[in-house]
Design a protein around this motif. Structure first.
Motif, PDB file in Angstrom:
ATOM      1  N   GLN A  85       0.832  -1.202   0.000  1.00 18.57           N
ATOM      2  CA  GLN A  85       0.000   0.000   0.000  1.00 18.57           C
ATOM      3  C   GLN A  85       0.864   1.248   0.000  1.00 18.57           C
ATOM      4  O   GLN A  85       1.924   1.297   0.625  1.00 18.57           O
ATOM      5  CB  GLN A  85      -0.906   0.021   1.230  1.00 18.57           C
ATOM      6  N   GLY A  86       0.403   2.255  -0.733  1.00 20.03           N
ATOM      7  CA  GLY A  86       1.080   3.540  -0.742  1.00 20.03           C
ATOM      8  C   GLY A  86       0.061   4.662  -0.680  1.00 20.03           C
ATOM      9  O   GLY A  86      -1.007   4.573  -1.284  1.00 20.03           O
ATOM     10  N   HIS A  87       0.357   5.711   0.088  1.00 17.98           N
ATOM     11  CA  HIS A  87      -0.473   6.903   0.148  1.00 17.98           C
ATOM     12  C   HIS A  87       0.353   8.086  -0.363  1.00 17.98           C
ATOM     13  O   HIS A  87       1.473   8.315   0.114  1.00 17.98           O
ATOM     14  CB  HIS A  87      -0.950   7.190   1.574  1.00 17.98           C
ATOM     15  N   PHE A  88      -0.203   8.816  -1.312  1.00 10.30           N
ATOM     16  CA  PHE A  88       0.488   9.941  -1.931  1.00 10.30           C
ATOM     17  C   PHE A  88      -0.389  11.179  -1.775  1.00 10.30           C
ATOM     18  O   PHE A  88      -1.572  11.156  -2.119  1.00 10.30           O
ATOM     19  CB  PHE A  88       0.766   9.665  -3.406  1.00 10.30           C
ATOM     20  N   PHE A  89       0.216  12.249  -1.260  1.00  8.72           N
ATOM     21  CA  PHE A  89      -0.546  13.457  -0.970  1.00  8.72           C
ATOM     22  C   PHE A  89      -0.070  14.609  -1.856  1.00  8.72           C
ATOM     23  O   PHE A  89       1.123  14.925  -1.899  1.00  8.72           O
ATOM     24  CB  PHE A  89      -0.383  13.841   0.502  1.00  8.72           C
ATOM     25  N   THR A  90      -1.007  15.209  -2.579  1.00  8.01           N
ATOM     26  CA  THR A  90      -0.746  16.417  -3.347  1.00  8.01           C
ATOM     27  C   THR A  90      -1.805  17.439  -2.950  1.00  8.01           C
ATOM     28  O   THR A  90      -2.793  17.105  -2.275  1.00  8.01           O
ATOM     29  CB  THR A  90      -0.815  16.159  -4.866  1.00  8.01           C
ATOM     30  N   SER A  91      -1.633  18.682  -3.383  1.00  8.76           N
ATOM     31  CA  SER A  91      -2.625  19.703  -3.051  1.00  8.76           C
ATOM     32  C   SER A  91      -3.913  19.505  -3.846  1.00  8.76           C
ATOM     33  O   SER A  91      -4.973  19.993  -3.457  1.00  8.76           O
ATOM     34  CB  SER A  91      -2.059  21.103  -3.319  1.00  8.76           C
ATOM     35  N   GLU A  92      -3.831  18.759  -4.970  1.00  7.64           N
ATOM     36  CA  GLU A  92      -5.011  18.532  -5.805  1.00  7.64           C
ATOM     37  C   GLU A  92      -5.828  17.323  -5.363  1.00  7.64           C
ATOM     38  O   GLU A  92      -7.056  17.314  -5.473  1.00  7.64           O
ATOM     39  CB  GLU A  92      -4.610  18.332  -7.275  1.00  7.64           C
ATOM     40  N   ALA A  93      -5.150  16.296  -4.854  1.00  4.73           N
ATOM     41  CA  ALA A  93      -5.848  15.056  -4.482  1.00  4.73           C
ATOM     42  C   ALA A  93      -4.950  14.190  -3.616  1.00  4.73           C
ATOM     43  O   ALA A  93      -3.720  14.359  -3.600  1.00  4.73           O
ATOM     44  CB  ALA A  93      -6.277  14.293  -5.731  1.00  4.73           C
ATOM     45  N   ASP A  94      -5.581  13.277  -2.870  1.00  2.00           N
ATOM     46  CA  ASP A  94      -4.860  12.201  -2.193  1.00  2.00           C
ATOM     47  C   ASP A  94      -5.011  10.949  -3.047  1.00  2.00           C
ATOM     48  O   ASP A  94      -6.081  10.706  -3.631  1.00  2.00           O
ATOM     49  CB  ASP A  94      -5.435  11.936  -0.801  1.00  2.00           C
ATOM     50  N   TRP A  95      -3.959  10.165  -3.109  1.00  2.00           N
ATOM     51  CA  TRP A  95      -3.984   8.957  -3.922  1.00  2.00           C
ATOM     52  C   TRP A  95      -3.609   7.755  -3.065  1.00  2.00           C
ATOM     53  O   TRP A  95      -2.632   7.789  -2.328  1.00  2.00           O
ATOM     54  CB  TRP A  95      -3.000   9.073  -5.095  1.00  2.00           C
ATOM     55  N   GLN A  96      -4.372   6.695  -3.181  1.00  2.00           N
ATOM     56  CA  GLN A  96      -4.083   5.438  -2.481  1.00  2.00           C
ATOM     57  C   GLN A  96      -3.783   4.373  -3.521  1.00  2.00           C
ATOM     58  O   GLN A  96      -4.592   4.125  -4.422  1.00  2.00           O
ATOM     59  CB  GLN A  96      -5.269   5.017  -1.614  1.00  2.00           C
ATOM     60  N   VAL A  97      -2.627   3.747  -3.394  1.00  2.00           N
ATOM     61  CA  VAL A  97      -2.225   2.693  -4.316  1.00  2.00           C
ATOM     62  C   VAL A  97      -2.261   1.360  -3.573  1.00  2.00           C
ATOM     63  O   VAL A  97      -1.607   1.201  -2.535  1.00  2.00           O
ATOM     64  CB  VAL A  97      -0.815   2.944  -4.884  1.00  2.00           C
ATOM     65  N   LEU A  98      -3.032   0.429  -4.089  1.00  2.00           N
ATOM     66  CA  LEU A  98      -3.167  -0.894  -3.483  1.00  2.00           C
ATOM     67  C   LEU A  98      -2.557  -1.945  -4.408  1.00  2.00           C
ATOM     68  O   LEU A  98      -2.743  -1.881  -5.629  1.00  2.00           O
ATOM     69  CB  LEU A  98      -4.641  -1.221  -3.241  1.00  2.00           C
ATOM     70  N   VAL A  99      -1.836  -2.897  -3.828  1.00  2.00           N
ATOM     71  CA  VAL A  99      -1.198  -3.955  -4.596  1.00  2.00           C
ATOM     72  C   VAL A  99      -1.721  -5.291  -4.087  1.00  2.00           C
ATOM     73  O   VAL A  99      -1.630  -5.591  -2.896  1.00  2.00           O
ATOM     74  CB  VAL A  99       0.337  -3.906  -4.458  1.00  2.00           C
ATOM     75  N   SER A 100      -2.263  -6.087  -4.970  1.00  2.00           N
ATOM     76  CA  SER A 100      -2.806  -7.395  -4.583  1.00  2.00           C
ATOM     77  C   SER A 100      -1.671  -8.387  -4.359  1.00  2.00           C
ATOM     78  O   SER A 100      -0.507  -8.108  -4.669  1.00  2.00           O
ATOM     79  CB  SER A 100      -3.734  -7.924  -5.668  1.00  2.00           C
ATOM     80  N   LYS A 101      -2.005  -9.545  -3.811  1.00  2.00           N
ATOM     81  CA  LYS A 101      -1.002 -10.574  -3.563  1.00  2.00           C
ATOM     82  C   LYS A 101      -0.345 -11.040  -4.861  1.00  2.00           C
ATOM     83  O   LYS A 101       0.797 -11.504  -4.863  1.00  2.00           O
ATOM     84  CB  LYS A 101      -1.639 -11.756  -2.842  1.00  2.00           C
TER      85      LYS A 101
END
Length: 391
Positions: A85-101
Motif C-alpha cells: 500500500q502507498g499513500h500519496f498526498f498532493t494539493s489537488e488530491a490524495d492517492w491510495q495505491v493498493l497492490v494485490s497478492k
C-alpha cells in the motif's frame, strides 16, 4: 486495474513535476523486512529538488536523499516487492495505491486532505513537538519546566524533550486504545514519582484529544503523593488522583485500559506488568530500572568472557530480564516492541517495553520460545512466577 505503465506515468507526474507533498509506503509483504514503513517528502538541496526517504525501524530512523528519478524507482521497487500500500498526498488530491497478492495495481483517488498546501522544501525543519515552546502550559509552569511566558528553562530542556518523546509514544498507541462509550478510559501509572509524565499524559488526553479519562498515579512516598494531589487540584485536573500505595497492594474495580510503569525499581516492574496482564490492559508502557534479580542467577560458566566483569554482567542481566519480559508478555497475547525511550545522555535506563493486546499473537509459540530462552541462560525472572500464579 492500473497497468505498470500507467503507474510509472503517475509517479513521474507527481515526483518530477514537484507535486508531491508527502507519501507513505506501508503494509509489509514479509515480516523479514527490517523496517516497518517508508515515508518520503520533498526537500531542496543545492537549489535542486530532491526527496528524502525515511526508513522507519522499531528503534531508529534512517534517511536517504534521492533525485526525482531515484525516488520514482524506489517507490516502484517497494510496491513491487516490499509493500502492498502507498499513500500519496498532493494539493489537488490524495492517492491510495493498493497492490494485490498477485501484484495487480489499483489507484484510488480521494479528496485532498492538504488542499492549498504548498510544497515545503526546507531540509532542516524545526522539530514539531506535541508540547510547543512558547505556549505556557500551566502544569509545566507549576513543575518548573517553563516560565509564565512559555519559555523552557535552560536547565529543564532535557525534561521538555523527554515529555514530548513520551507523548509521541502515547500518540502512536492511541489506535490500540479502543474507545468505550459507557465509561472513561482508565489509566494506572505505577511509580509516578513527581508525576511530570503523568501530568503531561493527562494534559494530552484531556486538553488536546478531549477524551474522557480517569488516571491514577501510585507512589510510595506520601509527601510526593500529597504534592501531586495538591497540584492536580490547583490545575483543575479532576480526573487525576494520586495514592501512596505499593504496586503489589493496589486494587481497583473494573477494566484498566492503559498501564504505565516508568522506572519502577527491579521486580516492581514485574508486579506492574503482571497486574496489567491480569486486568487485560489494552496497552502497556514500561521503562524498567535497576534489574538486580537475574544478576544473581547468572552463572559465569555459561559465558565466562561475557560475565567475567561486573559491569558487563550487570548489563547482560538487564538485557536478559527485559528480553524475558517481552517474550512473556507475548505469551500472554501482547504484540511487543522494545525501543529507546530517551537519549543515553540523560539516563542509561532508556529501554521502553511497549505492548498492545492483539488477538493475532501466537501465544503458544511465544511461550515455547521463552522456555528455551530461559533454559539456555538458567534464569527464572519474577514475571514468570507472577504470571503462572495468576494463571
Amino acid at each position: 486495474m492500473t497497468t505498470i505503465h500507467e503507474f510509472e506515468r503517475f509517479l513521474q507526474r507527481i515526483f518530477s513535476e514537484g507535486r508531491l507533498l508527502a507519501c507513505t509506503l506501508s503494509k509489509l509483504r514479509s515480516k523479514q523486512t527490517p523496517y516497518g514503513r517508508v515515508s518520503m517528502r520533498p526537500i531542496e538541496l543545492r537549489g535542486e529538488l530532491f526527496y528524502q526517504a525515511t526508513y522507519h525501524y522499531d528503534q531508529k530512523e534512517l534517511h536517504e536523499n534521492l533525485t526525482p528519478i531515484q525516488a520514482e524507482k524506489l517507490v516502484l521497487d517497494m510496491l513491487s516487492g516490499v509493500f502492498r500500500q502507498g499513500h500519496f498526498f498532493t494539493s489537488e488530491a490524495d492517492w491510495q495505491v493498493l497492490v494485490s497478492k498477485k501484484g495487480a495495481l489499483k489507484i484510488l483517488q480521494h479528496k485532498p486532505s492538504r488542499q492549498g498546501q504548498e510544497v515545503d522544501l526546507a531540509h532542516n525543519r524545526s522539530k514539531q513537538y506535541i508540547l510547543e515552546e512558547g505556549t505556557a502550559y500551566p502544569f509545566l509552569v507549576e513543575l518548573g519546566v517553563m516560565n509564565q511566558a512559555g519559555k523552557v528553562l535552560k536547565k529543564r530542556y532535557h525534561k521538555f524533550r523527554q515529555l514530548n518523546k513520551y507523548l509521541e509514544i502515547v500518540a502512536d498507541c492511541m489506535p490500540h486504545l479502543k474507545k468505550v462509550e459507557d465509561r472513561p478510559l482508565r489509566i494506572v501509572d505505577f511509580g509516578s514519582g513527581k508525576a511530570y509524565l503523568t501530568f503531561a499524559l493527562h494534559h494530552y488526553l484531556v486538553e488536546q484529544l478531549k477524551l474522557n479519562v480517569q488516571i491514577v498515579g501510585l507512589d510510595l512516598k506520601e509527601d510526593v503523593v500529597a504534592f501531586c494531589n495538591e497540584m492536580a487540584a490547583r490545575l483543575g485536573f479532576d480526573h487525576l488522583n494520586f495514592y501512596a500505595e505499593d504496586i503489589r497492594d493496589f486494587r481497583t474495580e473494573g477494566q484498566v485500559d492503559l498501564v504505565v510503569s516508568l522506572h519502577a525499581c527491579d521486580v516492581a516492574t514485574d508486579y506492574a506488568l503482571a497486574q496489567a496482564v491480569k486486568w487485560g490492559a489494552q496497552v502497556i508502557l514500561a521503562v524498567p530500572c535497576c534489574q538486580h534479580e537475574v544478576f544473581g542467577q547468572l552463572e559465569q560458566g555459561r559465558d565466562s568472557v561475557l560475565l567475567e566483569h561486573g559491569v558487563l554482567k550487570e548489563r547482560t542481566a538487564a538485557l536478559l530480564t527485559d528480553a524475558a519480559r517481552a517474550k512473556l508478555l507475548e505469551s500472554e497475547g501482547y504484540l511487543v516492541r522494545v525501543m529507546e525511550f530517551i537519549d543515553l545522555e540523560h539516563t542509561p535506563k532508556n529501554l521502553l517495553i511497549r505492548a498492545f493486546l492483539d488477538s493475532q499473537v501466537k501465544m503458544e509459540q511465544a511461550w515455547d520460545q521463552y522456555v528455551q530462552f530461559a533454559a539456555t541462560w538458567g534464569i527464572k525472572p519474577m514475571l514468570e512466577s507472577l504470571i503462572a500464579k495468576e494463571g
